[in-house]
Design an enzyme around this catalytic site. Structure first.
Site, short mmCIF file in Angstrom:
data_model
loop_
_atom_site.label_atom_id
_atom_site.label_comp_id
_atom_site.label_asym_id
_atom_site.label_seq_id
_atom_site.Cartn_x
_atom_site.Cartn_y
_atom_site.Cartn_z
N PRO A 99 1.22 -1.03 0.06
CA PRO A 99 0.02 0.08 -0.08
C PRO A 99 0.89 1.28 0.04
CG PRO A 99 -0.56 -1.39 1.79
CD PRO A 99 0.66 -1.79 1.17
N GLU A 100 0.78 2.27 -0.84
CA GLU A 100 1.38 3.32 -0.65
C GLU A 100 0.37 4.54 -0.13
OE1 GLU A 100 3.81 4.83 -3.59
OE2 GLU A 100 3.90 3.09 -4.65
#
Ligand SMILES: [Zn+2]
Length: 293
Positions: free
Chosen positions: A2-3
């Site tokens: 996840p960014e």
């Protein structure tokens, strides 16, 4: 992995369920994730009221009355599930294509809230981690003290980039991936922002210094904000099964302009270029050699 936009989306999904609500019970199913879980975590969380949620870089911050903050990093496969009396919704962030485990084997921490909701942290690969520290110490904490400004905040300025880029021989890609330059940017959004700013990833960080450099820095900052803003608006680009509280499905994968598009045509109107890939710092960079200079 996840960014920042995915973490922001997860935080925004949790906030309406958790804000202002007391934690009535905590189940912790193992002693560690990537690192040991905080000492006496169930005892320290039980009975606390959640004041608000926030985010710093890729960390979710759960601020509690009593002055402590629970810090959560999602790692590679960390996800939150909200089971509410009115039905189950799932907020997930994961990069891998593996299916979510529905059997609860990877449910590591379960919070029961006074409003009847149950918030579960599930992490199959256990690269996620948590810490519980006094809120007043956040900026001094080892995870946060060296972080650069939040990319969506006014603290990210051309002056900051010029100062950070001065006498740096590093290229723009590595410069932006460096969390001391700006917090929370990863491979995908660095590639996308450089494309949108029309700057070549191999260009030197020092080219953001000086009068001409300032124009590039301004373009870069605008690109970073718009790329992240678009991704947050779309619900985070690697959320696969984000179900909103209403039960309606989010979207699956937002199309990227350059990331993972090697050999495909550049999307800039009238550009006849193709997206190219090169390795920088062991990671793939995607860019258009025609419109990025
Ligand atoms: Zn192009």
């Amino acid at each position: 992995m996840p960014e920042l936009p995915e973490v922001e989306t997860v935080m925004r999904g949790l906030a309406p369920v958790m804000t202002g609500v007391r934690i009535t019970a905590v189940r912790q199913n193992r002693a560690d994730l990537r690192f040991p879980l905080p000492a006496m975590m169930p005892e320290r969380l039980t009975g606390r009221r959640i004041e608000c949620l926030g985010r710093r870089a890729k960390y979710i911050l759960i601020h509690l009355d009593g002055g402590e903050t629970l810090i959560v990093h999602l790692g590679m496969t960390g996800r939150f599930t909200i089971a509410s009396p009115s039905g189950t919704s799932r907020i997930a962030a994961e990069a891998s294509s593996r299916e979510a485990s529905g059997d609860g084997r990877h449910d590591h921490v379960v919070l029961t809230l006074a409003n009847g909701a149950r918030v579960t942290f599930n992490d199959a690969r256990r690269f996620g981690y948590m810490d519980l520290i006094p809120r007043a110490d956040l900026d001094r904490h080892k995870l946060f003290r060296d972080l650069g400004p939040e990319p969506m905040s006014d603290a990210l300025t051309a002056d900051h980039l010029a100062m950070a880029g001065k006498n740096r021989r590093t290229d723009l890609k590595a410069f932006l991936m460096d969390q001391r330059t700006v917090a929370g940017l990863g491979n995908i959004y660095v590639c996308e922002a450089l494309y949108r700013a029309r700057l070549k990833p191999t260009r030197s960080a020092e080219s953001l210094v000086g009068k001409v450099g300032r124009r590039r820095a301004d373009a870069l900052i605008a690109a970073i904000k718009s790329v992240l803003g678009d991704a947050i608006a779309a619900g985070g680009s690697s959320l696969r099964d984000y179900v909103q509280a209403t039960g309606e499905l989010g979207y699956f994968q937002k199309a990227h302009a350059v990331y993972d598009r090697e050999d495909l045509p550049c999307l800039t109107p009238d550009c006849k270029g193709a997206i190219r890939r090169l390795m920088q710092g062991g990671r793939s960079t995607f860019f258009c050699a025609r419109c990025q200079r």
